[in-house]
Design an enzyme around this catalytic site. Structure first.
Site, PDB file in Angstrom:
ATOM      1  N   HIS A   1       3.771  -2.228   3.298  1.00 17.15           N
ATOM      2  CA  HIS A   1       3.625  -0.806   2.986  1.00 17.15           C
ATOM      3  C   HIS A   1       4.904  -0.230   2.377  1.00 17.15           C
ATOM      4  CE1 HIS A   1       0.156  -1.338   5.635  1.00 17.15           C
ATOM      5  NE2 HIS A   1      -0.322  -0.203   5.125  1.00 17.15           N
TER       6      HIS A   1
ATOM      7  N   ASP B   1       0.851  -1.190   0.000  1.00 13.65           N
ATOM      8  CA  ASP B   1       0.000   0.000   0.000  1.00 13.65           C
ATOM      9  C   ASP B   1       0.888   1.241   0.000  1.00 13.65           C
ATOM     10  OD1 ASP B   1      -2.095  -1.733   0.119  1.00 13.65           O
ATOM     11  OD2 ASP B   1      -2.868  -1.042   2.057  1.00 13.65           O
TER      12      ASP B   1
END
Length: 320
Positions: free
Chosen positions: A282, A133
């Site tokens: 992430h 992400d």
């Protein structure tokens, strides 16, 4: 006596002369007469041997004697043998008919995924999807791309529209390396508090920013914070997206300040191994300590998953 004979001879001579004269006149008449419409002969060496001059047309009071009018065929509804029958009404093309309606577009994702926030790739076999992400910063991106490239692994990156707009070079690098891109909303809000119209604005804004940066996120979407319910899933589906959650969250985003280490990140990913596993990591650094634990753990994580007999795929495996 001689006078009588002489007289007879003169009479005979006169008659013979008259007969000769009559014969000459008759011969002259016969030889001078001929068909007036006979075609003249073509002189040798002039004109074409196949070209024949036409006979003069008869006058208005003349009737050609050699021209025969073919008999009229008996009346019949069938066409003559040499004529082609006109096409039937079924064969005549219709040029003013409206075009057929276009075929409905195919679903952008399998119908079996509708209504779900997907947590594992179904029927994937011994494969794992690594996902990243990107919504904060891009601190870990260079290291992540370098590791993936060296290992020959492709991953999926969920980008917010804000991140794509401020990191167009990062989007370009992700696409150039052959990775897949997904939609992570425009500004990363919690979706359960949004109306359907606001959800549509979030997805459309992110897609526009991602497209402007040179990628296409459709039809993959990930809810910010993983926050969703049946209504928001249905709203996302209606916009042509399939929500994709994860099987395991490495928790690398918590950073060293949250008591996490790179070893811990790799251990969690391996502990959650199963066919079709989706791993959440992430791109950005922890805002408090600046650590990029997911990027740091990635080389070890890939090696250990491969040692366990698993390969890697992107989330396009959901769409096949």
């Amino acid at each position: 006596m001689w006078s009588i004979l002489a007289g007879r001879r003169r009479v005979v001579a006169v008659l013979a002369a008259l007969l000769l004269l009559a014969a000459a006149v008759v011969a002259a008449v016969i030889l001078g007469a001929g068909p007036r419409d006979a075609a003249p002969r073509v002189a040798s060496g002039t004109g074409s041997p196949s070209a024949r001059p036409q006979s003069p047309s008869p006058g208005p009071t003349q009737t050609p004697t050699q021209t025969q009018t073919p008999p009229s065929p008996p009346p019949s509804s069938a066409p003559p043998p040499s004529a082609e029958a006109p096409p039937s009404s079924a064969e005549v093309p219709v040029t003013d008919a409206p075009p057929p309606p276009p075929a409905p577009p195919a679903d952008p994702f399998p119908a079996a995924l509708r209504g779900a926030d997907v947590e594992v790739i179904p029927n994937a076999g011994r494969t794992v999807a690594l996902t990243f992400d990107a919504g904060a910063n891009s601190a870990g991106l260079p290291s992540i791309l370098q590791t993936l490239g060296a290992a020959g692994v492709r991953a999926t990156f969920f980008l917010t529209g804000t991140w794509a707009g401020t990191n167009p070079a990062g989007v370009a690098a992700i696409v150039a390396a052959g990775h897949r891109v997904g939609n992570h909303s425009m500004t990363h809000p919690g979706f359960t508090a949004l109306s359907d119209a606001q959800i549509a604005q979030q997805l459309a804004g992110a897609q526009a920013a991602i497209t402007a940066a040179g990628a296409d996120s459709r039809p993959l979407f990930r809810f910010p914070f993983g926050e969703r319910d049946a209504r928001t899933i249905a709203a996302v589906n209606a916009l042509g997206y399939v929500p994709v959650r994860w099987t395991v969250d490495t928790l690398g985003w918590k950073g060293t300040s949250g008591g996490i280490t790179a070893q811990f990140v790799a251990d969690r990913a391996v502990a959650g191994l199963q066919p079709g596993e989706i791993v959440l990591m992430h791109v950005g650094s922890n805002p408090d300590d600046g650590s990029t634990l997911d990027a740091d753990a990635l080389p070890q994580l890939i090696d250990r998953i491969r040692q366990a007999g698993y390969a890697f795929t992107t989330l396009d495996a959901l769409l096949g």
